[in-house]
Design a protein around this motif. Structure first.
Motif, PDB file in Angstrom:
ATOM      1  N   UNK A  82      22.231  54.027  43.631  1.00 29.95           N
ATOM      2  CA  UNK A  82      21.273  53.402  42.707  1.00 29.95           C
ATOM      3  C   UNK A  82      21.682  53.531  41.240  1.00 29.95           C
ATOM      4  N   UNK A  83      22.642  54.383  40.928  1.00 34.06           N
ATOM      5  CA  UNK A  83      23.128  54.425  39.544  1.00 34.06           C
ATOM      6  C   UNK A  83      24.599  54.020  39.451  1.00 34.06           C
ATOM      7  N   UNK A  84      25.205  53.738  40.575  1.00 32.13           N
ATOM      8  CA  UNK A  84      26.627  53.362  40.585  1.00 32.13           C
ATOM      9  C   UNK A  84      26.856  52.141  39.696  1.00 32.13           C
ATOM     10  N   UNK A  85      27.875  52.208  38.900  1.00 33.76           N
ATOM     11  CA  UNK A  85      28.174  51.094  38.003  1.00 33.76           C
ATOM     12  C   UNK A  85      27.590  51.262  36.610  1.00 33.76           C
ATOM     13  N   UNK A 261      33.358  46.008  32.833  1.00 34.76           N
ATOM     14  CA  UNK A 261      34.422  45.973  33.835  1.00 34.76           C
ATOM     15  C   UNK A 261      34.317  47.151  34.791  1.00 34.76           C
ATOM     16  N   UNK A 262      33.947  48.305  34.244  1.00 29.99           N
ATOM     17  CA  UNK A 262      33.836  49.499  35.077  1.00 29.99           C
ATOM     18  C   UNK A 262      35.193  50.049  35.439  1.00 29.99           C
TER      19      UNK A 262
ATOM     20  N   UNK B 121      39.637  40.210  38.905  1.00 31.58           N
ATOM     21  CA  UNK B 121      39.657  40.589  37.493  1.00 31.58           C
ATOM     22  C   UNK B 121      40.987  41.250  37.141  1.00 31.58           C
ATOM     23  N   UNK B 122      41.445  40.944  35.952  1.00 35.49           N
ATOM     24  CA  UNK B 122      42.713  41.513  35.497  1.00 35.49           C
ATOM     25  C   UNK B 122      42.531  41.962  34.059  1.00 35.49           C
ATOM     26  N   UNK B 128      40.183  41.036  29.089  1.00 30.40           N
ATOM     27  CA  UNK B 128      39.794  41.016  30.499  1.00 30.40           C
ATOM     28  C   UNK B 128      39.674  39.550  30.938  1.00 30.40           C
ATOM     29  N   UNK B 129      40.349  39.218  32.032  1.00 34.94           N
ATOM     30  CA  UNK B 129      40.242  37.882  32.611  1.00 34.94           C
ATOM     31  C   UNK B 129      39.522  38.003  33.944  1.00 34.94           C
TER      32      UNK B 129
END
Lengths: 263, 447
Positions: A82-85, A261-262, B121-122, B128-129
């Protein structure tokens, strides 16, 4: 009853060598001058354990990088689901008076948000550490406290200076949530090995211990922090692993798009 | 006409070439596969009234993330929804507004399967693409959208779902690169999907005159949707410039797109003869230009955004003409978040939406103002969160009040209960749903 041994041990530092001891301010300066590496990455498992032994667990991967005049830190939450990301980015500025900047990425809204600063003395994610404890890794800022050395003791066989720190004003004490702090500073590594904290009314509040200190790439690194709040018996354990002090760290980690992006 | 699309496509192709030519950045996460699933069971309705049982659904959301060589990351997520009541969208809901590549798969009336995200994603140096099906969020507001116009929205539960769940992910190319102190984001969106609107008879079907997608009752004819479908010619394109300036996060945004709300128009006056009408609802091109800002001062964060739609087509007062009114519309929001003592979050937003031309012919008011307030506080070491949200439209004096309590029972187990209470006259954005007051209770398990 549970706090009795803690009170006894806290009240009897070895004072007979006090004349040979460095001053509290000098010790504090050495603590803050300690090499922490210009960049760092690590995994932290945070366990919150209540009096009945019920445990909650959060896993994070964090990155830190020093830039001229500022330190940037990002924490990525890996679990639970539930908090991942979730990702949390902080710019911590050296300049006095320049407030830190913080952003959070919440997967639930798919957006990065600029967030207001939390109270320094507020609990960090429900743990026994405050936001300020986490930000400073339990170092006591020179500007917030008056430091006095009150003796020396050995912890796990290591020589430690016992430093008593008192907030510079009542307002700062209220902000931090501490009326007094006593820390045991390792005379070799200049890291705190133990800390006792009193609340603003003078009651014992919590104890923080720092264990499993190792050298990584020549830098002293703590692998386990434990905080126990005496009134509730609640404990928080930070178990550190995968510590690296890299030579290069991608700047994109410390940007909004890096948060999105993470890992 | 094709200028913005062509420029966006060219920019993304150039960026993709640059990505392919770059050496991998040395410090990156290792190759790995992560998979997790979230299962949600949620009830909404009043238990004692059969007619207002809206849903009792099981939602399964698997997600897979694979880190690949050469800085590539693949993310895929899906959503399977099964509803015991078939009330939110009774029968077979109309999906003509969605492109074939985006449309969910229906298994009977009660089960729907959907690919939510599939993106490659790259990262390249500081850029970031991202290619594939994704959500792109512009703007900084909560609950209502001003600048957040890149993805269309699913209104099956009006605006009561989380935005991340109700946004419709689109197939697109998305590149973000730093250029001379700015971060430039360019979007090319060949997916022409539009809003998903509940069919007539659904609990959250729009009935207010200004929002109703079709002619007023007693219209008995049919409306066919003319959705643009040529991936290149009909593609949307957008650009955002972002930078930090004296402690403020600021952006400038531009989107050339099809408005996600279709407009019905006829060249001849509409008669109410039920044998005649087969109307066509078409989408119109529009330019949206906007900006946003955010900053924080200690415990207070300020944020805002503005979006100017240059050619918006809105329903006209005269129900017989059906000729839409063409007008620029300026929408803006200003928000303030205060982390008060005791970690109490108080958040307020003021939205305003202003049509600027031909306003006397519009059904809607020329200026719509909505105020939102949110109070949230966590207790018991963040294992219990209480929240009160209030949205109020000043024009019709309508709104919704949403108190909710969430409990974290275990690391991966959450439960919540709350109510959604509407008030106001039937022509208001919220007042049209006063028959839909509901109790909401849910349980979520993460694996």
């Amino acid at each position: 009853v549970a706090t009795l041994p803690w009170v006894l041990s806290a009240g009897a530092p070895d004072r007979f060598q006090q004349s040979a001891l460095p001053s509290g301010d000098e010790i504090s300066r050495r603590v803050h001058a300690r090499d922490e590496g210009r960049m760092m990455s690590r995994t932290v498992v945070m366990e919150l354990v209540d009096r009945e032994g019920r445990t909650r667990r959060r896993v994070t991967r964090s990155f830190r990088k020093d830039y001229p005049g500022e330190r940037r830190t990002v924490i990525f939450f890996l679990s639970p689901t539930n908090v991942k990301g979730t990702a949390w980015l902080t710019y911590d500025y050296d300049a006095a008076g320049r407030a830190d900047e913080q952003w959070i990425y919440l997967p639930a809204v798919r957006a990065v948000r600029r967030i207001p600063a939390s109270e320094r003395g507020a609990s960090f994610l429900g743990s026994d550490f405050t936001h300020e404890d986490i930000r400073t890794e339990a170092q006591l800022p020179l500007t917030d406290y008056r430091h006095d050395v009150v003796g020396e003791e050995r912890i796990d066989g290591r020589r430690c200076y016992v430093v008593e720190a008192v907030p510079v004003s009542t307002a700062v004490a209220k902000e931090l949530g501490y009326g007094r702090v006593r820390q045991w500073i390792d005379a070799e590594t200049w890291m705190s090995r133990r800390g006792l904290y009193w609340d603003v009314t003078g009651n014992p509040l919590k104890e923080v211990t720092v264990q499993d200190v190792r050298q990584v790439q020549g830098i002293w690194t703590a692998y386990r922090f434990e905080a126990t709040t005496h009134r509730t018996g609640h404990r928080t354990i930070l178990q550190v692993s995968d510590v690296e002090y890299p030579e290069a760290l991608d700047d994109v980690y410390f940007t909004e798009r890096g948060l999105r992006r993470g890992l | 006409v094709g200028g913005p699309r062509t420029v966006a496509a060219a920019w993304i192709l150039m960026s993709a070439s640059a990505v392919a030519a770059q050496d991998p950045v040395p410090v990156r996460s290792p190759e790995r596969i992560e998979a997790n699933t979230v299962i949600t069971i949620e009830f909404a309705g009043w238990p004692q009234r059969d007619t207002t049982r809206q849903k009792f659904e099981l939602v399964v959301e698997p997600e897979l993330r694979i880190s690949l060589p050469f800085q590539l990351k693949l993310t895929a997520s899906g959503r399977a929804r099964a509803d015991a009541f078939d009330s939110i969208e009774p029968g077979d809901p109309p999906l003509a507004g969605l492109s074939r590549a985006t449309r969910p798969v229906r298994l009977g009336d009660r089960v729907e399967l959907e690919l939510r995200e599939l993106q490659l994603q790259r990262t390249v140096r500081q850029g970031v693409l991202t290619l594939g099906k994704q959500q792109v969020v512009w703007g900084r507001s909560d609950s209502l959208r001003v600048l957040d116009v890149v993805n269309p929205q699913d209104f099956r539960e009006f605006i009561l779902e989380d935005l991340a769940d109700s946004r419709i992910p689109l197939w697109m190319a998305n590149v973000e690169v730093p250029v001379r102190g700015f971060v430039v984001q360019v979007l090319w969106i060949p997916d022409t999907s539009a809003h998903r609107v509940p069919p007539p008879g659904a609990p959250f079907a729009f009935t207010a005159a200004a929002l109703r997608p079709g002619p007023p009752p007693p219209f008995q004819g049919t409306i066919t949707l003319d959705r643009p479908h040529r991936p290149f010619v009909d593609a949307d394109a957008g650009v955002r410039l972002a930078r930090s300036w004296k402690g403020w996060d600021v952006t400038a945004n531009y989107l050339y797109h099809y408005d996600d709300r279709p407009i019905i128009s006829t060249t001849s006056p509409l008669t109410m003869d039920p044998t005649t009408p087969t109307l066509t609802a078409a989408f119109r091109r529009s330019h949206v230009a906007g900006a946003s800002f955010a900053s924080a001062y200690g415990p207070v964060a300020l944020r805002g955004e503005i979006a100017a739609t240059l050619d918006q087509f809105l329903p006209a007062k005269d129900p017989l003409s059906m000729a839409p009114v063409r007008t620029p519309v300026i929408a803006y929001v200003f928000g303030c978040d205060w982390l008060a003592p005791g970690q109490l979050l108080l958040s307020a937003q003021v939205f305003q939406d202003r049509a600027t031309r031909n306003t006397s012919r519009l059904i809607r008011r020329p200026v719509d103002t909505t105020v939102t307030l949110l109070a949230r506080r966590a207790f018991r070491r963040d294992t219990m969160t209480t929240q009160l949200m209030w949205l109020h439209g000043t024009g019709f004096r309508d709104g919704i009040v949403r108190p909710q309590v969430t409990l974290e029972l275990r690391d991966d187990l959450r439960a919540w209960v709350g109510v959604d209470l509407f008030y106001g006259p039937p022509d208001g954005l919220f007042g049209q749903f006063t028959q839909n007051d509901r109790l909401v209770a849910g349980l979520q398990i993460g694996m």
